[in-house]
Design an enzyme around this catalytic site. Structure first.
Site, PDB file in Angstrom:
ATOM      1  N   ASP A  23       0.830  -1.205   0.000  1.00  0.00           N
ATOM      2  CA  ASP A  23       0.000   0.000   0.000  1.00  0.00           C
ATOM      3  C   ASP A  23       0.868   1.261   0.000  1.00  0.00           C
ATOM      4  OD1 ASP A  23      -2.294   1.471   0.050  1.00  0.00           O
ATOM      5  OD2 ASP A  23      -2.822   1.022   2.126  1.00  0.00           O
ATOM      6  N   TRP A  28       2.962   7.983  -2.404  1.00  0.00           N
ATOM      7  CA  TRP A  28       4.374   8.156  -2.764  1.00  0.00           C
ATOM      8  C   TRP A  28       4.476   9.115  -3.961  1.00  0.00           C
ATOM      9  CZ3 TRP A  28       7.408   7.496  -7.056  1.00  0.00           C
ATOM     10  CH2 TRP A  28       8.789   7.421  -6.855  1.00  0.00           C
ATOM     11  N   ARG A  36      -0.297   9.182 -10.010  1.00  0.00           N
ATOM     12  CA  ARG A  36      -0.338   7.956  -9.193  1.00  0.00           C
ATOM     13  C   ARG A  36       0.325   6.760  -9.901  1.00  0.00           C
ATOM     14  NH1 ARG A  36      -3.875   7.460  -5.199  1.00  0.00           N
ATOM     15  NH2 ARG A  36      -4.171   5.280  -5.695  1.00  0.00           N
ATOM     16  N   ASN A  71     -10.662  -2.615  -6.215  1.00  0.00           N
ATOM     17  CA  ASN A  71      -9.843  -1.736  -7.061  1.00  0.00           C
ATOM     18  C   ASN A  71     -10.436  -1.490  -8.447  1.00  0.00           C
ATOM     19  OD1 ASN A  71      -6.608  -2.909  -5.775  1.00  0.00           O
ATOM     20  ND2 ASN A  71      -7.873  -1.199  -5.119  1.00  0.00           N
ATOM     21  N   ILE A 198      -7.048  -5.014   7.390  1.00  0.00           N
ATOM     22  CA  ILE A 198      -6.816  -6.238   6.616  1.00  0.00           C
ATOM     23  C   ILE A 198      -7.381  -6.076   5.190  1.00  0.00           C
ATOM     24  CG2 ILE A 198      -7.273  -8.745   6.527  1.00  0.00           C
ATOM     25  CD1 ILE A 198      -5.447  -8.047   8.843  1.00  0.00           C
TER      26      ILE A 198
HETATM   27  C1  FPP Z   1      -1.947   0.233  -3.277  1.00  0.00           C
HETATM   28  O1  FPP Z   1      -1.457   1.552  -3.332  1.00  0.00           O
HETATM   29  C2  FPP Z   1      -1.444  -0.533  -4.382  1.00  0.00           C
HETATM   30  C3  FPP Z   1      -2.204  -1.115  -5.339  1.00  0.00           C
HETATM   31  C4  FPP Z   1      -3.666  -1.001  -5.380  1.00  0.00           C
HETATM   32  C5  FPP Z   1      -1.609  -1.874  -6.439  1.00  0.00           C
HETATM   33  C6  FPP Z   1      -0.348  -2.602  -6.142  1.00  0.00           C
HETATM   34  C7  FPP Z   1       0.421  -2.694  -7.402  1.00  0.00           C
HETATM   35  C8  FPP Z   1       1.758  -2.668  -7.529  1.00  0.00           C
HETATM   36  C9  FPP Z   1       2.671  -2.642  -6.381  1.00  0.00           C
HETATM   37  C10 FPP Z   1       2.435  -2.615  -8.859  1.00  0.00           C
HETATM   38  C11 FPP Z   1       2.075  -3.686  -9.825  1.00  0.00           C
HETATM   39  C12 FPP Z   1       2.104  -5.048  -9.264  1.00  0.00           C
HETATM   40  C13 FPP Z   1       2.938  -6.049  -9.635  1.00  0.00           C
HETATM   41  C14 FPP Z   1       2.781  -7.398  -9.019  1.00  0.00           C
HETATM   42  C15 FPP Z   1       3.995  -5.858 -10.618  1.00  0.00           C
HETATM   43  P1  FPP Z   1      -2.480   2.727  -3.472  1.00  0.00           P
HETATM   44  O2  FPP Z   1      -2.594   3.087  -4.902  1.00  0.00           O
HETATM   45  O3  FPP Z   1      -3.785   2.372  -2.820  1.00  0.00           O
HETATM   46  O4  FPP Z   1      -1.775   3.856  -2.659  1.00  0.00           O
HETATM   47  P2  FPP Z   1      -2.461   5.013  -1.820  1.00  0.00           P
HETATM   48  O5  FPP Z   1      -3.196   4.355  -0.699  1.00  0.00           O
HETATM   49  O6  FPP Z   1      -1.291   5.803  -1.354  1.00  0.00           O
HETATM   50  O7  FPP Z   1      -3.343   5.778  -2.752  1.00  0.00           O
END
Ligand code: FPP
Length: 245
Positions: A23, A28, A36, A71, A198
């Site tokens: 997360d 970031w 994003r 998502n 979770i």
């Molecule tokens: C959560 O951060 C992350 C995700 C919903 C996606 C995770 C994907 C990756 C790490 C990259 C692609 C995956 C692979 C396996 C190559 P967020 O977007 O919810 O962050 P935020 O809470 O700060 O908005």
């Protein structure tokens, strides 16, 4: 401080299964006034690092929450960027998976993924299926409630057909119908970015997992921090509801 080495770990206490909620990609990027998607791109690099470290330490199963059922509700542009990153990851890591005998597996409703991503996944899962090293589970279009509801529907149908009696539905029977069938439950779950939830991730399987929350955003999560968490895990007293002998 000197970096942690493989020899700093007790080989008998390496978790068999580590699950991670990756997360903080969006935050970031926002901190750097970036889109994003840039955060997800940087997050993919962290995925490569964590896969390598897990394999080097002898972790047998690594499960990464890459895309939840919820998502799908994100802006179309972000969903499609995540899908293309996934496809790129699957193809670009194929040779490394073969070299290190990693088996790729998916948890979730993969039939909901765009056709090109699904076919990349199915193809690489097939090519890596006999690999006997680490199993890399990508949770994709995954939701724990959805997984449990699907299992309940299936078992109810079996009872209705007379194939099974309701009293035969045990915890083991339920476990053997989840996406993680045949795998040990996670010993350790890590969530980055400071959120302490979770979020519909492996709710059945995490019953006895040790849980670590770190404020670090996923793109900044490093080999060193991962190893520190694993070392800390090795010092936890896991009693599984029992008392010490
Ligand atoms: C959560 O951060 C992350 C995700 C919903 C996606 C995770 C994907 C990756 C790490 C990259 C692609 C995956 C692979 C396996 C190559 P967020 O977007 O919810 O962050 P935020 O809470 O700060 O908005």
């Amino acid at each position: 401080m000197t970096p942690l080495e493989t020899t700093d770990f007790d080989p008998s206490k390496i978790p068999a299964h580590v699950a991670i909620i990756m997360d903080g990609n969006g935050r970031w990027a926002k901190k750097r006034l970036m889109n994003r998607v840039k955060g997800h791109e940087k997050g993919s690099e962290t995925v490569r690092t964590i896969v390598r470290v897990s394999r080097e330490l002898g972790i047998r199963y690594l499960t990464l929450y890459a895309f939840s059922t919820e998502n799908w509700g994100r802006p179309k542009m972000e969903v499609s960027a995540l899908m293309s990153l996934l496809k790129k990851f699957i193809y670009s890591e194929k040779s490394d998976m073969m070299k290190h005998r990693i088996r790729l597996n998916a948890l979730g409703q993969i039939e909901k993924l765009p056709e090109d991503v699904r076919s990349a996944l199915v193809q690489v899962m097939e090519e890596t299926k006999d690999n006997d090293g680490m199993c890399l589970n990508l949770a994709l279009s995954y939701g724990s409630r959805d997984e449990i509801a699907g299992t309940v529907r299936l078992l109810a149908e079996q009872v209705k057909q007379g194939v099974m009696k309701s009293e035969e539905i045990t915890e083991d029977v339920i476990s053997s119908h989840l996406f993680t069938r045949g795998m040990p439950d996670p010993d350790l779950m890590i969530r980055t970015s400071g959120e302490m939830r979770i979020s519909n991730f492996l709710m059945w399987q995490l019953s006895y997992a040790e849980i670590f929350f770190t404020p670090t955003l996923w793109p900044d999560f490093s080999e060193e921090e991962y190893k520190k968490i694993l070392l800390d895990y090795q010092n936890r007293d896991r009693r599984f509801g029992k008392v010490e002998e």
